[in-house]
Design an enzyme around this catalytic site. Sequence first.
Site, mmCIF file in Angstrom:
data_model
loop_
_atom_site.group_PDB
_atom_site.id
_atom_site.type_symbol
_atom_site.label_atom_id
_atom_site.label_comp_id
_atom_site.label_asym_id
_atom_site.label_seq_id
_atom_site.Cartn_x
_atom_site.Cartn_y
_atom_site.Cartn_z
ATOM 1 N N LYS A 95 14.840 -4.244 -10.969
ATOM 2 C CA LYS A 95 16.108 -4.844 -10.539
ATOM 3 C C LYS A 95 17.092 -5.029 -11.688
ATOM 4 C CE LYS A 95 15.139 -6.763 -6.106
ATOM 5 N NZ LYS A 95 13.670 -6.751 -5.892
ATOM 6 N N GLU A 117 23.170 -12.985 -4.008
ATOM 7 C CA GLU A 117 22.240 -13.537 -3.037
ATOM 8 C C GLU A 117 20.838 -13.204 -3.538
ATOM 9 O OE1 GLU A 117 23.401 -10.527 -2.897
ATOM 10 O OE2 GLU A 117 21.515 -9.446 -2.622
ATOM 11 N N SER A 383 7.339 -0.348 -9.126
ATOM 12 C CA SER A 383 8.627 -1.032 -9.234
ATOM 13 C C SER A 383 8.568 -2.376 -9.952
ATOM 14 C CB SER A 383 9.246 -1.213 -7.839
ATOM 15 O OG SER A 383 8.350 -1.890 -6.979
HETATM 16 C C1 PLP Z 1 13.029 -6.327 -4.749
HETATM 17 C C2 PLP Z 1 11.878 -5.474 -5.046
HETATM 18 C C3 PLP Z 1 11.587 -4.315 -4.283
HETATM 19 C C4 PLP Z 1 12.381 -3.916 -3.070
HETATM 20 O O1 PLP Z 1 13.713 -3.601 -3.288
HETATM 21 P P1 PLP Z 1 14.277 -2.119 -3.239
HETATM 22 O O2 PLP Z 1 15.736 -2.282 -3.232
HETATM 23 O O3 PLP Z 1 13.748 -1.474 -1.981
HETATM 24 O O4 PLP Z 1 13.776 -1.418 -4.438
HETATM 25 C C5 PLP Z 1 10.511 -3.526 -4.656
HETATM 26 N N1 PLP Z 1 9.731 -3.865 -5.705
HETATM 27 C C6 PLP Z 1 9.952 -4.966 -6.447
HETATM 28 C C7 PLP Z 1 9.039 -5.269 -7.588
HETATM 29 C C8 PLP Z 1 11.029 -5.810 -6.148
HETATM 30 O O5 PLP Z 1 11.236 -6.906 -6.885
#
Ligand code: PLP
Length: 401
Positions: A95, A117, A383
């Site tokens: 993020k 948000e 992610s």
């Molecule tokens: C917020 C988040 C997501 C989901 O958000 P996307 O916009 O779909 O990428 C996925 N993995 C993690 C670790 C997150 O914090």
Amino acid sequence: MEQPKIGYFGKYGGRFVPEMLMPALLELEAAYNEAKAKPEFWKELDEYLRNYVGRPTPLYKAAKLAASLAGGDNGNNYPRIYLKREDLAHTGAHKINNTMGQVLLAKYMGKKEIIAETGAGQHGVATATAAALFGMSCRVYMGAKDIERQQPNVKRMQLLGAEVIPVNQGSETLKDAINEALRDWVTTIRQTYYVMGSVVGPHPYPSMVRDFQSVIGREARTQILEQEGRLPDTLVACVGGGSNAMGLFAPFLDTEVNLVGVEAAGEGLITGHHSATLAEGVDGVLHGAFSLILQDEHGQVLEAHSVAPGLDYPGVGPEHASLHALERAKYFYVTDDEALNAVITLSRTEGIIPALESAHAVAYALKILPELPSSHCMIINLSGRGDKDLNIITSQLEGRL
Ligand SMILES: *Cc1c(COP(=O)(O)O)cnc(C)c1O
């Protein structure tokens, strides 16, 4: 041939907002187009990504994971699975790539205040981090229910100097927080920049957030060519709003690489407790964009569910809706239980505790791996890291750890 409409991906996207927000969106679009054309904007962002965020993140060959699934001990004869380690970025997830880009843009625009948000708090923390770094004030709207559930992230935001504003409307979760943040923006447009957390919302957000997250795919493309001498067969990423997936996919859209997005099936699609918008959603408008959304027969937006706090959003980015319609990307879903099992497997084979969101991508890979030829090469977007989810993971897995 018909010209593609600006801000649309096929029939999806657009800008469905109250008239009072239009000047702000037009100002943002113009400012982003101007910054995008400036090499010094990208140079400054790149320096922060390198020295502050910690990029490039590694592309790690998870040979132990591959070998464990094949039941042997020689990783070389099994499909090659690579993990793109966004969990190693500052604040523990992808993020930050987006919030650094947007807050830097806010600085270029001369804005002094940041609003955002947040659902689980991850985007709020990443925004508060960038706002602290650039010396801007920061207000984060968060559903009252989420504030209760996500205390560590609330405290992190406050420590970073952000004001966390509780939202008591509706289901007191993310979708209501977005509505409140948009309402704030209407009245404070002149001095305020609104940082959107995923590839959702009205144009230009879906394109801009994708561009800022595309650093993931650009790095992965270079890294896989270095390590394998060829492009991968498959890319896999979890999909909440869809930003980490779009960031990985975008630099591969012009190739033959298979693109796979994994949604949260929660407790199973038939229970209704899930977040599988691409699988179960219908065309509709949510938060300023035409896309697929989860709604009931009266058009009411449904509450989404997933064990992964970052996946329970009842919408999805319009570019994903379009890639889905075109079948350029394929979308699958895995349940809470499958994701929790993937957390255990990755932790114990590789010593990496994934975020529950990322574990959905891992779980999909684990499911299909036994059927793949040993020549197959896959990149999974990891992610985020799982530290934030320890309470959920340990309570869900009670007795199994
Ligand atoms: C917020 C988040 C997501 C989901 O958000 P996307 O916009 O779909 O990428 C996925 N993995 C993690 C670790 C997150 O914090």
